[in-house]
Scaffold this active site. Sequence first.
Site, PDB file in Angstrom:
ATOM      1  N   PHE A  11       0.836  -1.208   0.000  1.00 59.55           N
ATOM      2  CA  PHE A  11       0.000   0.000   0.000  1.00 59.55           C
ATOM      3  C   PHE A  11       0.873   1.261   0.000  1.00 59.55           C
ATOM      4  CE2 PHE A  11      -1.904   2.763   3.515  1.00 59.55           C
ATOM      5  CZ  PHE A  11      -2.509   3.647   2.638  1.00 59.55           C
ATOM      6  N   TYR A 145       5.472  -7.688  16.098  1.00 57.67           N
ATOM      7  CA  TYR A 145       5.546  -6.478  15.266  1.00 57.67           C
ATOM      8  C   TYR A 145       6.237  -5.348  16.036  1.00 57.67           C
ATOM      9  CZ  TYR A 145       3.825  -2.723  12.164  1.00 57.67           C
ATOM     10  OH  TYR A 145       3.723  -1.653  11.303  1.00 57.67           O
ATOM     11  N   ARG A 186      -7.606  -4.159   8.931  1.00 57.14           N
ATOM     12  CA  ARG A 186      -7.434  -2.893   9.645  1.00 57.14           C
ATOM     13  C   ARG A 186      -8.776  -2.164   9.720  1.00 57.14           C
ATOM     14  NH1 ARG A 186      -1.534  -0.814   7.434  1.00 57.14           N
ATOM     15  NH2 ARG A 186      -1.965  -2.087   5.619  1.00 57.14           N
TER      16      ARG A 186
HETATM   17  P1  NAD Z   1       1.627  -3.582   3.106  1.00 54.89           P
HETATM   18  O1  NAD Z   1       1.422  -4.928   3.696  1.00 54.89           O
HETATM   19  O2  NAD Z   1       0.632  -3.080   2.126  1.00 54.89           O
HETATM   20  O3  NAD Z   1       3.077  -3.446   2.450  1.00 54.89           O
HETATM   21  C1  NAD Z   1       4.186  -4.177   2.880  1.00 54.89           C
HETATM   22  C2  NAD Z   1       4.871  -4.767   1.661  1.00 54.89           C
HETATM   23  O4  NAD Z   1       6.052  -5.481   2.083  1.00 54.89           O
HETATM   24  C3  NAD Z   1       3.999  -5.781   0.920  1.00 54.89           C
HETATM   25  O5  NAD Z   1       3.989  -5.487  -0.457  1.00 54.89           O
HETATM   26  C4  NAD Z   1       4.670  -7.114   1.213  1.00 54.89           C
HETATM   27  O6  NAD Z   1       4.451  -8.065   0.198  1.00 54.89           O
HETATM   28  C5  NAD Z   1       6.119  -6.703   1.369  1.00 54.89           C
HETATM   29  N1  NAD Z   1       6.926  -7.649   2.161  1.00 54.89           N
HETATM   30  C6  NAD Z   1       6.648  -8.140   3.394  1.00 54.89           C
HETATM   31  N2  NAD Z   1       7.613  -9.001   3.782  1.00 54.89           N
HETATM   32  C7  NAD Z   1       8.533  -9.030   2.775  1.00 54.89           C
HETATM   33  C8  NAD Z   1       9.763  -9.717   2.583  1.00 54.89           C
HETATM   34  N3  NAD Z   1      10.242 -10.579   3.507  1.00 54.89           N
HETATM   35  N4  NAD Z   1      10.466  -9.496   1.445  1.00 54.89           N
HETATM   36  C9  NAD Z   1       9.980  -8.640   0.496  1.00 54.89           C
HETATM   37  N5  NAD Z   1       8.817  -7.969   0.627  1.00 54.89           N
HETATM   38  C10 NAD Z   1       8.105  -8.162   1.759  1.00 54.89           C
HETATM   39  O7  NAD Z   1       1.735  -2.578   4.360  1.00 54.89           O
HETATM   40  P2  NAD Z   1       1.826  -0.985   4.382  1.00 54.89           P
HETATM   41  O8  NAD Z   1       0.654  -0.501   5.150  1.00 54.89           O
HETATM   42  O9  NAD Z   1       2.079  -0.459   3.036  1.00 54.89           O
HETATM   43  O10 NAD Z   1       3.115  -0.790   5.309  1.00 54.89           O
HETATM   44  C11 NAD Z   1       4.392  -0.476   4.745  1.00 54.89           C
HETATM   45  C12 NAD Z   1       5.388  -0.248   5.876  1.00 54.89           C
HETATM   46  O11 NAD Z   1       4.947   0.831   6.699  1.00 54.89           O
HETATM   47  C13 NAD Z   1       5.562  -1.441   6.800  1.00 54.89           C
HETATM   48  O12 NAD Z   1       6.913  -1.526   7.190  1.00 54.89           O
HETATM   49  C14 NAD Z   1       4.708  -1.100   8.000  1.00 54.89           C
HETATM   50  O13 NAD Z   1       5.170  -1.720   9.171  1.00 54.89           O
HETATM   51  C15 NAD Z   1       4.879   0.415   8.060  1.00 54.89           C
HETATM   52  N6  NAD Z   1       3.756   1.078   8.741  1.00 54.89           N
HETATM   53  C16 NAD Z   1       2.527   1.159   8.147  1.00 54.89           C
HETATM   54  C17 NAD Z   1       1.478   1.784   8.823  1.00 54.89           C
HETATM   55  C18 NAD Z   1       0.111   1.932   8.201  1.00 54.89           C
HETATM   56  O14 NAD Z   1      -0.781   2.509   8.833  1.00 54.89           O
HETATM   57  N7  NAD Z   1      -0.128   1.504   6.995  1.00 54.89           N
HETATM   58  C19 NAD Z   1       1.675   2.299  10.107  1.00 54.89           C
HETATM   59  C20 NAD Z   1       2.938   2.172  10.680  1.00 54.89           C
HETATM   60  C21 NAD Z   1       3.972   1.577   9.983  1.00 54.89           C
HETATM   61  N1  UDP Z   2     -10.910  -2.098  15.175  1.00 54.41           N
HETATM   62  C1  UDP Z   2     -12.299  -2.118  15.248  1.00 54.41           C
HETATM   63  N2  UDP Z   2     -12.971  -2.838  14.313  1.00 54.41           N
HETATM   64  C2  UDP Z   2     -12.353  -3.494  13.305  1.00 54.41           C
HETATM   65  C3  UDP Z   2     -10.944  -3.451  13.221  1.00 54.41           C
HETATM   66  C4  UDP Z   2     -10.250  -2.747  14.181  1.00 54.41           C
HETATM   67  O1  UDP Z   2     -12.909  -1.515  16.160  1.00 54.41           O
HETATM   68  O2  UDP Z   2     -13.060  -4.125  12.477  1.00 54.41           O
HETATM   69  C5  UDP Z   2     -10.175  -1.292  16.180  1.00 54.41           C
HETATM   70  C6  UDP Z   2      -8.985  -1.994  16.812  1.00 54.41           C
HETATM   71  O3  UDP Z   2      -9.400  -2.746  17.939  1.00 54.41           O
HETATM   72  C7  UDP Z   2      -8.126  -0.807  17.207  1.00 54.41           C
HETATM   73  C8  UDP Z   2      -8.401   0.236  16.109  1.00 54.41           C
HETATM   74  O4  UDP Z   2      -9.623  -0.179  15.504  1.00 54.41           O
HETATM   75  O5  UDP Z   2      -8.533  -0.287  18.446  1.00 54.41           O
HETATM   76  C9  UDP Z   2      -7.306   0.325  15.047  1.00 54.41           C
HETATM   77  O6  UDP Z   2      -7.058  -0.968  14.573  1.00 54.41           O
HETATM   78  P1  UDP Z   2      -6.073  -1.275  13.345  1.00 54.41           P
HETATM   79  O7  UDP Z   2      -5.934  -2.765  13.281  1.00 54.41           O
HETATM   80  O8  UDP Z   2      -6.544  -0.580  12.132  1.00 54.41           O
HETATM   81  O9  UDP Z   2      -4.696  -0.576  13.743  1.00 54.41           O
HETATM   82  P2  UDP Z   2      -3.760  -0.567  15.047  1.00 54.41           P
HETATM   83  O10 UDP Z   2      -4.456  -1.267  16.193  1.00 54.41           O
HETATM   84  O11 UDP Z   2      -2.518  -1.267  14.628  1.00 54.41           O
HETATM   85  O12 UDP Z   2      -3.573   0.877  15.322  1.00 54.41           O
END
Ligand code: NAD
Ligand code: UDP
Length: 309
Positions: A11, A145, A186
Amino acid sequence: MAILVAGGAGFIGSHLCERLLNDGYEVVCVDNLVTGAEMNIAALRQRRGFTFVNHDIIEPLPELPLLEQIYHLASPASPPVYQEFAVETMRVNSEGAYRLLELALQNRARFFFASTSEVYGDPLEHPQREEYRGNVSMIGPRSMYDEAKRYGEALTSTYARSRGLETRIVRIFNTFGPRMDPADGRVVTNFIAQALRNEPITVYGDGSQTRSFQYVSDLVEGIVRLMASNYSGPVNIGNPEEYTMLQLADLVQQLTGTSSEIVFRPLPEDDPRQRKPDITLASRELGWEPCVPVVDGLRRTIEYLRTVV
Ligand code: NAD
Ligand code: UDP
């Protein structure tokens, strides 16, 4: 010289690849598609300067062009998914980070690590500043994580301190937008997908827990500014607009015009009570602050999810 984006078919990674291509860079996307999708990069693959390598970064890396920047975004990110791929999540943020840090050393490239607000755990300080060291369970159901990301930050900082590598660390707060996987579990995707299907909207616990949500284009702008900056410590990037999950459910109901009702489900163990970034540092060091109001971002995300749900 090229830029490597590990996790570039995910994403956030796919939006970052697009931005870097638009900025004129050659981009090598390395991804094993464990949670990403070819669909996310289908349009990018038609463009000059973009290469996709299907590879698990835990394994020895294939031959790559000379690199000037390496972004490590590869990791499952949704709680149900990182719990399913628990060992893989620990390994990609530790062993995967190690491989990419060594690659950065060989290339004299700048290294970027995608960390998370989860390093603050269930925070006792609110909003969270970068100095806050967090309240994290090292053995709980989210630890694969949270602790892996904390280790990734420690490893990255160690390479900066003891090897002289140029590194950047971002702590990303909950981010949403087009190309999120509607089945990733999520809250934003669950609520919107449920609303679009006129199914019950599942609020966990009593829905009073809070999160602060940012739209993906704001995050990408913050990432690019951080990489270009001289600031090497961790920086929060998030939108301080804070919502309870009940407020979010209500907003999704309004914006989709659904007939779905809200139902309550058990709160997952160790679910953080509240989360909101203090973005003073990002504002001072990067001149960054979010531009997209949550409501506008949700509208765009709903439009995208209508096409895939
Ligand atoms: P996502 O799952 O859409 O993207 C992660 C990508 O990494 C995927 O395309 C997956 O196939 C690839 N991947 C995972 N393991 C791999 C491996 N061993 N080798 C090669 N590719 C691999 O998730 P995202 O939401 O786009 O998150 C991207 C990054 O941002 C992650 O590191 C995540 O921890 C961090 N992050 C995201 C959020 C959020 O809200 N989306 C919040 C905090 C941190
Ligand atoms: N959550 C919810 N309903 C859902 C999925 C998640 O109420 O169907 C809540 C979850 O318990 C958390 C918040 O939404 O309190 C955010 O969850 P998410 O998994 O998106 O992210 P994170 O907990 O990693 O911030």
